[in-house]
Design an enzyme around this catalytic site. Structure first.
Site, mmCIF file in Angstrom:
data_model
loop_
_atom_site.group_PDB
_atom_site.id
_atom_site.type_symbol
_atom_site.label_atom_id
_atom_site.label_comp_id
_atom_site.label_asym_id
_atom_site.label_seq_id
_atom_site.Cartn_x
_atom_site.Cartn_y
_atom_site.Cartn_z
ATOM 1 N N CYS A 152 -9.587 13.805 -0.138
ATOM 2 C CA CYS A 152 -8.731 14.860 0.192
ATOM 3 C C CYS A 152 -7.353 14.550 -0.600
ATOM 4 C CB CYS A 152 -8.328 14.411 1.539
ATOM 5 S SG CYS A 152 -7.962 13.191 2.010
ATOM 6 N N GLU A 169 -19.315 4.709 17.077
ATOM 7 C CA GLU A 169 -19.102 4.427 15.876
ATOM 8 C C GLU A 169 -18.976 3.116 15.647
ATOM 9 O OE1 GLU A 169 -18.797 7.053 13.448
ATOM 10 O OE2 GLU A 169 -18.087 8.586 14.137
ATOM 11 N N SER A 218 1.170 7.377 9.691
ATOM 12 C CA SER A 218 2.671 8.510 9.223
ATOM 13 C C SER A 218 3.326 8.594 10.188
ATOM 14 C CB SER A 218 2.569 9.438 7.966
ATOM 15 O OG SER A 218 1.493 9.407 8.842
ATOM 16 N N CYS A 223 -11.991 8.104 -0.589
ATOM 17 C CA CYS A 223 -11.657 9.576 0.254
ATOM 18 C C CYS A 223 -10.891 10.293 -1.009
ATOM 19 C CB CYS A 223 -10.475 9.436 1.312
ATOM 20 S SG CYS A 223 -11.222 10.618 2.936
ATOM 21 N N CYS A 243 -12.247 16.158 2.630
ATOM 22 C CA CYS A 243 -12.414 14.390 2.604
ATOM 23 C C CYS A 243 -13.715 14.755 1.822
ATOM 24 C CB CYS A 243 -12.447 14.364 3.175
ATOM 25 S SG CYS A 243 -10.495 13.544 4.876
ATOM 26 N N LYS A 271 -7.406 3.974 14.404
ATOM 27 C CA LYS A 271 -6.180 4.968 13.618
ATOM 28 C C LYS A 271 -6.652 6.495 14.436
ATOM 29 C CE LYS A 271 -5.181 7.149 9.260
ATOM 30 N NZ LYS A 271 -5.240 7.156 8.113
ATOM 31 N N ARG A 287 -9.635 19.094 10.479
ATOM 32 C CA ARG A 287 -10.735 18.203 10.074
ATOM 33 C C ARG A 287 -11.290 17.309 10.965
ATOM 34 N NH1 ARG A 287 -8.703 16.103 5.383
ATOM 35 N NH2 ARG A 287 -6.665 15.778 5.022
ATOM 36 N N LYS A 345 -11.792 6.935 13.558
ATOM 37 C CA LYS A 345 -10.349 7.637 13.092
ATOM 38 C C LYS A 345 -10.456 8.723 14.208
ATOM 39 C CE LYS A 345 -8.897 9.502 8.690
ATOM 40 N NZ LYS A 345 -8.909 9.453 6.739
ATOM 41 N N TYR A 366 3.669 1.150 7.342
ATOM 42 C CA TYR A 366 4.521 1.300 6.316
ATOM 43 C C TYR A 366 5.974 0.520 6.445
ATOM 44 C CZ TYR A 366 1.524 5.563 5.953
ATOM 45 O OH TYR A 366 0.748 5.623 5.333
HETATM 46 C C1 PBG Z 1 -7.155 11.073 4.812
HETATM 47 C C2 PBG Z 1 -6.355 9.999 5.444
HETATM 48 C C3 PBG Z 1 -5.303 10.083 6.300
HETATM 49 C C4 PBG Z 1 -4.209 9.221 6.359
HETATM 50 C C5 PBG Z 1 -5.021 7.801 6.040
HETATM 51 N N1 PBG Z 1 -6.570 8.857 4.425
HETATM 52 C C6 PBG Z 1 -5.033 11.140 7.544
HETATM 53 C C7 PBG Z 1 -5.742 12.738 7.131
HETATM 54 O O1 PBG Z 1 -7.314 12.481 7.826
HETATM 55 O O2 PBG Z 1 -5.138 13.769 6.825
HETATM 56 C C8 PBG Z 1 -3.579 8.870 7.520
HETATM 57 C C9 PBG Z 1 -2.137 7.850 6.951
HETATM 58 C C10 PBG Z 1 -0.965 8.140 7.781
HETATM 59 O O3 PBG Z 1 -0.952 8.916 8.840
HETATM 60 O O4 PBG Z 1 -0.226 7.143 7.530
HETATM 61 N N2 PBG Z 1 -8.634 10.589 4.495
HETATM 62 ZN ZN ZN Z 2 -9.046 11.907 3.299
#
Ligand code: PBG
Ligand code: ZN
Length: 337
Positions: free
Chosen positions: A133, A248, A290, A131, A141, A263, A232, A210, A329
């Site tokens: 970002c 998707e 996260s 990605c 992104c 996700k 986003r 996602k 994690y």
């Molecule tokens: C960005 C991306 C994100 C995560 C992984 N790749 C977050 C976003 O879209 O802001 C999130 C992973 C996480 O929160 O653990 N493409």
């Molecule tokens: Zn991204």
């Protein structure tokens, strides 16, 4: 009917034929009839690598770090010691620009990390997140352009850059390519680009489903990828939509995805279930993101919940819903029951 302390059965009690509690009496029997087990082989550890020679701890994610190359070794040793054999890499570069072109430089932090890992730890499976970002000055992104008087991500211009990025990561030695930007057509673009350059053996793990989620909060602090303006929602999915998830998933399978991902995980178990039911032939990953990690960590630090129980319970529920493996994690500290 109650007589003093004694409770009389209701008359049918002694003749009950089915008593589910029988199978819960002995711990070994409970194990034998257990339906869902999490093994270390189900888990993928995310790792953040940064340029420079100083690692940084990530405030919002206790126990997680942005690792410089020299500390990456220690972390891999820890991961290896805990018998975790798969990682997914995120890079934090020292420079950003409008299009995020630092991402596909040969000397980029992720490229260098992959080369290092493939040399020193050849048996570890390296998944490269794809990605922009973390690399764009605006934090979106992909490439921006004006659409309806507003700046937004230019889908097809971003696809061209994703193709460059995938080749650069494949050259560095990535085992799996994982596009996470939710661009339309990203799987087809990457499949074509990889195949043309003799990387037809590299699988694509698509972040097919996602959501635009508040659960990514702590990640913004870890990957320094928060959009300067806006959000986003024009590319990630609306948390209200589950049928769209099937669309998707279907498109990505048609485009050649080898593995799909949903996700976040815990708030989307219904989606994981639905995708697995509809497309059982395609392996499905789920990302315990996260915010899911941070909620458990924070409550555990306060003594309000038992961290290890919650790790097991959440991972089990994600797998029970239909995920074949989980990015989390918690992987590096995961303990078997
Ligand atoms: C960005 C991306 C994100 C995560 C992984 N790749 C977050 C976003 O879209 O802001 C999130 C992973 C996480 O929160 O653990 N493409
Ligand atoms: Zn991204």
């Amino acid at each position: 009917m109650q007589h003093g302390n004694k409770v009389k059965d209701a008359g049918f009690g002694r003749s009950l034929l089915v008593r589910p509690r029988r199978l819960r009496m002995h711990p070994v029997l409970r194990d034998l009839v257990c339906e869902t087990r999490i093994s270390k082989k189900d888990l993928v550890q995310p790792i953040f690598v940064r340029t420079g020679n100083k690692s940084k701890s990530i405030q919002s994610m206790p126990g997680c770090f942005q690792l410089c190359l020299k500390d990456l070794k220690k972390e891999l040793e820890k991961i290896e010691k805990n018998e975790i054999n798969a990682i997914i890499l995120f890079g934090i570069p020292d420079h950003k620009n409008e299009i995020g072109s630092i991402a596909w430089q040969k000397e980029g932090i992720v490229q260098k990390s992959i080369e290092f890992i493939k040399k020193e730890y050849p048996h570890i499976l390296v998944i490269a997140d794809l990605c922009f970002c973390e690399y764009t000055s605006h934090g979106h992104c992909g490439v921006l352009k004006k659409i309806n008087k507003k700046m937004d991500v230019d889908n097809d211009a971003t696809l061209l850059n994703l193709a460059k990025l995938s080749l650069s990561l494949a050259h560095a030695g990535a085992d799996v390519i994982a596009p996470s930007g939710m661009m339309d057509g990203m799987v087809k673009t990457l499949r074509t680009a990889l195949d043309e350059k003799d990387f037809s053996h590299i699988p694509i793990l698509s972040y097919a489903v996602k959501y635009a989620s508040g659960f990514y909060g702590p990640f913004a602090n870890a990957a320094e990828n928060k959009p300067k303006k806006g959000d986003r929602k024009t590319y990630q999915m609306d948390p209200a939509n589950a049928k769209e998830a099937l669309k998707e998933a279907m498109l990505d399978i048609e485009e050649g995805a080898d593995i799909l991902m949903v996700k976040p995980a815990l708030a989307y178990l219904d989606v994981i279930f639905a995708v697995k039911q509809r497309f059982p032939q395609t392996p499905l990953a789920a990302y315990q993101v996260s915010g899911e990690f941070a909620m458990i960590k924070a409550a555990a630090q306060k003594g309000w919940i038992d961290e290890n129980r919650l790790i097991h319970e959440t991972l089990t529920s994600i797998k029970r819903a239909g995920a074949d493996f989980i990015i989390t994690y918690f992987a590096k500290d995961f303990k078997n029951d």
